[in-house]
Enzyme design. Structure first.
Site, PDB file in Angstrom:
ATOM      1  N   LYS A  56      32.477  34.766  23.931  1.00 64.67           N
ATOM      2  CA  LYS A  56      33.264  33.791  24.662  1.00 64.67           C
ATOM      3  C   LYS A  56      34.060  32.981  23.642  1.00 64.67           C
ATOM      4  O   LYS A  56      33.489  32.498  22.647  1.00 64.67           O
ATOM      5  CB  LYS A  56      32.339  32.863  25.463  1.00 64.67           C
ATOM      6  N   LYS A  88      35.446  43.794  38.755  1.00 61.79           N
ATOM      7  CA  LYS A  88      34.251  43.173  39.312  1.00 61.79           C
ATOM      8  C   LYS A  88      34.288  43.496  40.788  1.00 61.79           C
ATOM      9  O   LYS A  88      35.176  43.031  41.514  1.00 61.79           O
ATOM     10  CB  LYS A  88      34.238  41.666  39.046  1.00 61.79           C
TER      11      LYS A  88
HETATM   12  O1  OSB Z   1      34.233  36.038  32.686  1.00 59.44           O
HETATM   13  O2  OSB Z   1      33.167  37.826  32.524  1.00 59.44           O
HETATM   14  C1  OSB Z   1      33.184  36.647  32.817  1.00 59.44           C
HETATM   15  C2  OSB Z   1      29.652  35.444  33.583  1.00 59.44           C
HETATM   16  C3  OSB Z   1      29.903  34.605  34.631  1.00 59.44           C
HETATM   17  C4  OSB Z   1      31.190  34.427  35.056  1.00 59.44           C
HETATM   18  C5  OSB Z   1      32.241  35.081  34.424  1.00 59.44           C
HETATM   19  C6  OSB Z   1      32.001  35.941  33.381  1.00 59.44           C
HETATM   20  C7  OSB Z   1      30.689  36.100  32.942  1.00 59.44           C
HETATM   21  C8  OSB Z   1      30.306  36.936  31.828  1.00 59.44           C
HETATM   22  C9  OSB Z   1      28.914  37.508  31.897  1.00 59.44           C
HETATM   23  O3  OSB Z   1      31.011  37.081  30.862  1.00 59.44           O
HETATM   24  C10 OSB Z   1      28.810  38.942  31.634  1.00 59.44           C
HETATM   25  C11 OSB Z   1      27.469  39.493  32.068  1.00 59.44           C
HETATM   26  O4  OSB Z   1      26.987  39.219  33.161  1.00 59.44           O
HETATM   27  O5  OSB Z   1      26.910  40.267  31.287  1.00 59.44           O
HETATM   28 MG    MG Z   2      35.567  37.512  31.962  1.00 55.21          MG
END
Ligand code: OSB
Ligand code: MG
Length: 371
Positions: A166, A265
């Protein structure tokens, strides 16, 4: 194969604390609430699904409460006692409800599970996947640099093929470059969750030197025009996550050149049926896909892994082990990463059931709907 009649639906609202705080510039996540669904058909098959909306609308406009409301008031009453010969038919049946993609995806998934079970085949096979092991990636969402370094080290030790970091305007590209150089065998993605703006494109440009395979969602989903401007100035491809809620959004990305890669997603696009349509379009347009996660339980992970068996999926997704975010997942069998890979199930359907004992333990609300 005959028509599938939906006889009964059970909703489980669950809440599980995370082992470790999940930190992004938008939100700190300490616990995961979710809605798990069981759908019973007229032959006694039970399909499962999971709603990926969060407790509050920090990531998408849907929440656990809005999804519960949509399911309870409109979606479930519409489909209960109806017959379907294919899960795609849910779309037209629910088109009177605007958006609410994550709520709709929950029933779309459960029906796909039943659909595959009735064919006695694993879901990945029914949707045309290939039986390869799925390469697993993990996310590092740490509160500070020391924690990030430790999390990366542990991910590498566990064998993950890809690590997603991140990033925000506060990240230090020079430090990231040094870390990435230390692990030449591992792919590194960056996920900005829309942290950059038109005024900070120059800050983002500094990440071009880091060695990231891609940068996920540098700008907010409202800023696709800015994303296109920045992409022209940068070598590292952008992968759009939040921006992709429909097949039209994919076309817009291609037309505007606001990104080069799609993050799927299934919840955000309304389920597996729409995700498959997007996959087909991406293959035609030669746009690579990878599968994103949202801190999910194994039911959702199982659908993600099935989708990742499709040939248009080109990079390791957000596929951590069932015990990554919490000690005990709510499904059985659990999903386990071994040597950086996850094996596809051989059993009919999605390959996991709810672990009733654990669901009961973490349940805050349950509701049964009978035909
Ligand atoms: O932006 O991909 C994202 C988790 C919650 C909300 C948004 C995101 C994420 C993650 C988690 O990056 C990835 C995972 O669950 O392994
Ligand atoms: Mg993301």
């Amino acid at each position: 194969m005959g028509n599938i009649r939906i006889q009964r639906i059970t909703l489980h609202h669950v809440r599980v604390p995370l082992k470790k705080t999940f930190t992004t510039h938008l939100q700190e996540v300490l616990e995961r609430e979710s809605i798990l669904i069981e759908m019973l058909d007229d032959q006694g098959n039970i399909g499962v699904g999971e709603c990926v909306a969060f407790t509050s609308p920090w990531y998408t406009e849907e929440t656990v409460e809005t999804a519960w409301l949509a399911l309870e008031n409109w979606i479930i009453p519409t489909i209960l006692n109806q017959t379907f010969s294919h899960p795609d038919e849910l779309d037209s049946c629910l088109s009177f409800i605007k958006r609410n993609h994550m709520a709709k995806s929950t029933v779309n998934h459960a029906l796909w599970d039943i659909f595959a079970q009735r064919q006695q085949k694993p879901l990945w096979q029914v949707i045309g996947g290939t039986s390869r092991a799925i390469e697993a990636g993990v996310v590092v969402a740490s509160a500070n640099e020391a924690e990030m370094n430790a999390d990366i080290e542990s991910a590498v030790t566990l064998g993950y093929k890809r690590i997603k970091l991140k990033i925000s305007q506060l990240s230090n590209p020079q430090n990231l470059k040094e870390i990435i150089t230390q692990y030449p065998q591992t792919l590194f993605f960056a996920d900005a969750n829309g942290a950059f703006t038109e005024d900070t494109i120059d800050l983002l440009q500094a990440f071009d030197e880091c060695g990231f395979t891609l940068i996920e969602q540098p700008f907010s989903e409202q800023q696709n025009r800015v994303s296109a401007m920045a992409q022209k100035k940068m070598e590292t491809p952008f992968a759009l996550d939040e921006s992709i809620a429909s097949i039209q959004d994919v076309q817009e990305m291609i037309d505007q050149q606001s990104g080069k890669i799609i993050v799927i997603k299934q919840g955000r696009v309304g389920g597996l049926s729409n995700a498959l349509r997007i996959h087909e379009n991406c293959v035609k347009a030669d746009v690579p896909i990878w599968v994103g996660g949202m801190i999910e339980f194994g039911v959702s992970k199982a659908f993600n892994i099935a989708f990742a068996s499709l040939h248009g999926v080109k990079y390791p997704g957000d596929f951590s082990s069932s015990n990554h975010f919490w000690d005990y997942d709510l499904c059985e069998p659990t999903i386990d990463v071994q040597h950086g890979e996850i094996l596809l199930p051989t059993t009919p359907g999605i390959g996991v059931k709810l672990n009733q004992k654990l669901v009961e333990q973490y349940e805050v609300r349950r509701k049964l709907f009978n035909a």
